[in-house]
Design an enzyme around this catalytic site. Structure first.
Site, PDB file in Angstrom:
ATOM      1  N   ASP A 104       4.597  -5.566   5.176  1.00 39.15           N
ATOM      2  CA  ASP A 104       4.069  -4.639   6.156  1.00 39.15           C
ATOM      3  C   ASP A 104       3.981  -5.169   7.454  1.00 39.15           C
ATOM      4  O   ASP A 104       3.174  -4.538   8.201  1.00 39.15           O
ATOM      5  CB  ASP A 104       2.517  -4.426   5.250  1.00 39.15           C
ATOM      6  CG  ASP A 104       2.008  -2.941   6.158  1.00 39.15           C
ATOM      7  OD1 ASP A 104       2.765  -2.250   6.300  1.00 39.15           O
ATOM      8  OD2 ASP A 104       0.684  -2.848   5.949  1.00 39.15           O
ATOM      9  N   ASP A 131       6.091   2.188   6.432  1.00 38.93           N
ATOM     10  CA  ASP A 131       4.776   1.699   6.433  1.00 38.93           C
ATOM     11  C   ASP A 131       4.018   2.635   5.529  1.00 38.93           C
ATOM     12  O   ASP A 131       3.493   3.719   5.906  1.00 38.93           O
ATOM     13  CB  ASP A 131       4.065   1.857   7.830  1.00 38.93           C
ATOM     14  CG  ASP A 131       2.563   1.168   7.808  1.00 38.93           C
ATOM     15  OD1 ASP A 131       2.301   0.830   6.906  1.00 38.93           O
ATOM     16  OD2 ASP A 131       1.773   1.675   8.640  1.00 38.93           O
ATOM     17  N   HIS A 190       3.797   5.077  12.197  1.00 40.90           N
ATOM     18  CA  HIS A 190       2.837   5.951  12.833  1.00 40.90           C
ATOM     19  C   HIS A 190       3.070   6.808  13.650  1.00 40.90           C
ATOM     20  O   HIS A 190       2.635   7.623  14.457  1.00 40.90           O
ATOM     21  CB  HIS A 190       1.683   5.098  13.375  1.00 40.90           C
ATOM     22  CG  HIS A 190       0.929   4.200  12.313  1.00 40.90           C
ATOM     23  ND1 HIS A 190      -0.493   3.989  12.614  1.00 40.90           N
ATOM     24  CD2 HIS A 190       1.161   3.718  11.163  1.00 40.90           C
ATOM     25  CE1 HIS A 190      -0.881   3.335  11.591  1.00 40.90           C
ATOM     26  NE2 HIS A 190       0.096   2.996  10.572  1.00 40.90           N
ATOM     27  N   HIS A 206       0.852  -1.161   0.113  1.00 41.28           N
ATOM     28  CA  HIS A 206       0.047   0.051   0.141  1.00 41.28           C
ATOM     29  C   HIS A 206       0.927   1.045  -0.154  1.00 41.28           C
ATOM     30  O   HIS A 206       1.936   1.266   0.586  1.00 41.28           O
ATOM     31  CB  HIS A 206      -1.212  -0.042   1.101  1.00 41.28           C
ATOM     32  CG  HIS A 206      -0.392   0.120   2.567  1.00 41.28           C
ATOM     33  ND1 HIS A 206      -0.371   1.562   3.123  1.00 41.28           N
ATOM     34  CD2 HIS A 206       0.163  -0.710   3.504  1.00 41.28           C
ATOM     35  CE1 HIS A 206       0.152   1.505   4.241  1.00 41.28           C
ATOM     36  NE2 HIS A 206       0.640   0.143   4.464  1.00 41.28           N
ATOM     37  N   GLU A 245      -5.330   1.418   2.730  1.00 40.19           N
ATOM     38  CA  GLU A 245      -5.071   0.526   3.796  1.00 40.19           C
ATOM     39  C   GLU A 245      -4.899   1.069   5.266  1.00 40.19           C
ATOM     40  O   GLU A 245      -5.630   0.262   6.115  1.00 40.19           O
ATOM     41  CB  GLU A 245      -3.583  -0.194   3.655  1.00 40.19           C
ATOM     42  CG  GLU A 245      -3.256  -1.528   4.406  1.00 40.19           C
ATOM     43  CD  GLU A 245      -2.786  -1.007   5.857  1.00 40.19           C
ATOM     44  OE1 GLU A 245      -2.620  -2.241   6.593  1.00 40.19           O
ATOM     45  OE2 GLU A 245      -2.388  -0.175   6.220  1.00 40.19           O
ATOM     46  N   GLU A 246      -4.585   2.238   5.220  1.00 38.54           N
ATOM     47  CA  GLU A 246      -4.767   2.998   6.678  1.00 38.54           C
ATOM     48  C   GLU A 246      -6.016   3.068   7.026  1.00 38.54           C
ATOM     49  O   GLU A 246      -6.292   3.730   8.309  1.00 38.54           O
ATOM     50  CB  GLU A 246      -3.652   3.985   6.580  1.00 38.54           C
ATOM     51  CG  GLU A 246      -2.423   3.788   6.399  1.00 38.54           C
ATOM     52  CD  GLU A 246      -1.687   3.072   7.389  1.00 38.54           C
ATOM     53  OE1 GLU A 246      -2.360   2.477   8.500  1.00 38.54           O
ATOM     54  OE2 GLU A 246      -0.487   2.556   7.310  1.00 38.54           O
ATOM     55  N   ASP A 281      -0.724   4.485   0.681  1.00 38.34           N
ATOM     56  CA  ASP A 281      -1.268   5.543   1.447  1.00 38.34           C
ATOM     57  C   ASP A 281      -0.571   5.406   2.693  1.00 38.34           C
ATOM     58  O   ASP A 281       0.080   4.534   3.260  1.00 38.34           O
ATOM     59  CB  ASP A 281      -2.674   5.129   1.818  1.00 38.34           C
ATOM     60  CG  ASP A 281      -2.998   3.804   2.165  1.00 38.34           C
ATOM     61  OD1 ASP A 281      -2.642   3.025   1.757  1.00 38.34           O
ATOM     62  OD2 ASP A 281      -3.809   4.042   3.182  1.00 38.34           O
TER      63      ASP A 281
END
EC number: 3.4.13.-
Length: 469
Positions: free
Chosen positions: A173, A115, A440, A84, A149-150, A86
């Site tokens: 991931d 990520d 994150h 992903h 995905e997030e 995003d």
């Protein structure tokens, strides 16, 4: 052999990664269109990957501008590599611009390095290198790229409605050596039904409260606006004492008689909120010490009763543990209150196999209804599990062991990856045991060593699965 081959591509790989990292691919529904279903940033990142594929001679296939794939290889079966592009919002406190990648002697620093843009580029380069070696492919490869995905996984939901399901696959991931099981994941909102009128004049009125941007992130910032009718100095002093007692950073300011309180926490991935500091819940904890208006009082007391310092569902009556998958976790990721609209808690719940999810939700819904709150359930993803002794998993793990010499066994996590889209899917890297996990969080980075080593492992694994097999 494989690492030496990857090193030949190191500079080009880093340049391609920098280009992807420079795209602010955060979901933005306010700018969503048919051509950019989750906003222009994720669409731009998707197109960027297509352009890399076309540059390197691969064919691409777009699915409604929300997902797509880069195709390689030949054969009947398909290996899916589910990535992903995003990213979560950058948050505050970075030492550099999170979307202007900084390359040092040892690392690349930017939002998405771990990520999942760094691992995406690593997996892409593994396929690119093998293709340029002109190997005799025995399987087709679909590098499947998502853009949501997030948040809600609209990308893979749409993709697999019409596109071929890979026979097996991995998502780069998470961590090495392999993640063969993932907890069930859902989000739900606890919504205060209505604003309650006060029978007596309150000393303080909570006008507005905001904390958090994503259900799957621990909020690192919270802000409250309070109308203080008396004892302003005492409230400010009590707030300062509260910060000190709890070893927190925060500020208090007064604007036209309105007291503005802020607290800084520590953002971490919502799969284990106990590792972070939830700024929102702490600020609500302080507000509970004030004689607030009735609706606000009910809202902050709800936090104390069910949420504060309860990372594993204890206060909700949802505590549950298995040896294979661990504990239920509850992350309170988005919190809001408005004097005119009442309040809302947005929660990310993760649970192991065996947890009676529907029973727990129904019981909790009934309980909080009596307190003036409704439970609005979002998407539910059930737990995912592949036997670690499956030959596919063993092939991946052997590639890892050959490259590292580390004999760590595959394990399960509380996180959720695209691997759960597949019947036989696992998460496979790209973090190592010694990687600093800043997913994150501020100042996210990937080391050059990690990028090179992950690409080498993917090279060997894909070769074993799609060339030797």
């Amino acid at each position: 052999m494989w690492k030496e081959k990857v090193l030949e591509y190191e500079n080009q790989m880093i340049e391609d990664l920098k280009g992807l990292l420079s795209i602010e691919s955060i979901r933005d529904d306010s700018k969503a269109t048919a051509d950019a279903p989750v906003g222009p940033g994720p669409r731009e990142a998707l197109d960027y990957m297509y352009n890399l594929g076309k540059r390197d001679g691969f064919s691409t296939h777009d699915v409604d501008h929300i997902a797509g794939r880069i195709e390689a290889g030949k054969g009947e079966d398909v290996l899916g590599i589910l990535c992903h592009v995003d990213v979560v919002p950058a948050g505050d406190g970075w030492d550099s611009n999170p979307f202007q990648p900084v390359v040092t002697d040892n690392a690349i620093i930017a939002r998405g390095t771990l990520d999942d843009k760094g691992p995406t580029i690593a997996a892409y380069y593994a396929v690119k290198i093998l293709n340029e070696m002109k190997v005799d492919w025995k399987k087709r490869i679909h590098i499947i790229i998502g853009t949501d995905e997030e948040s809600d996984w609209k990308c893979t939901d749409r993709y697999f409605k019409t596109e071929e399901m890979p026979a097996l696959g991995f998502a780069p991931d998470a961590e090495f050596p392999a993640i063969h099981g993932e907890k069930g994941i859902t989000t739900f909102d606890l919504v205060q039904n209505e604003v309650t009128e006060d029978t007596d004049e309150p000393d303080y009125e909570l006008l507005k409260f905001e904390s958090g941007q994503r259900y799957n992130m621990v909020p690192d910032y919270a802000k409250a606006e309070v109308l203080v009718k008396e004892n302003m100095t005492d409230v400010i002093q009590n707030f300062e004492n509260f910060l000190q007692q709890n070893q927190l950073q925060g500020e208090s300011t007064v604007d036209s008689g309105i007291l503005i309180l802020t607290i800084e926490g520590k953002a971490v991935h919502g799969m284990d909120p106990s590792l972070g500091v939830n700024a929102g819940l702490f600020l609500l904890k302080f507000l509970a010490s004030l004689n607030l208006n009735k609706s606000a009082k009910d809202f902050v007391e709800f936090n104390e009763r069910y949420l504060f310092e309860s990372h594993f569902g204890e206060k909700m009556g949802m505590k549950f543990h298995t040896d294979i998958m661990g504990d239920v976790t509850t992350n309170i990721g988005v919190i809001s209150y408005d004097k005119e609209k009442a309040g809302r808690y947005g929660i990310n719940l993760r649970y192991p196999e065996g947890f009676k999810f529907e029973d727990a939700i129904d019981r909790f819904r009934s309980e909080i209804n009596e307190l003036g709150f409704n439970l609005e359930l979002g998407k539910v993803q059930k737990p995912h599990y592949v036997d670690k002794n499956d030959p596919f998993v063993k092939t991946l793990v052997n590639a890892y062991r050959n490259q590292t010499g580390d004999m760590t066994e595959p394990y399960t996590i509380g996180g959720g990856t695209y691997a759960r889209n597949l019947d036989k899917g696992v998460a496979f890297g790209a973090m190592f045991a010694d990687s600093e996990d800043l997913m994150h969080q501020k100042n996210e980075y990937i080391t050059k060593k990690q990028l090179i080593n992950a690409t080498s492992i993917y090279l060997e694994a894909i070769y074993a699965l799609c060339v030797e097999d």
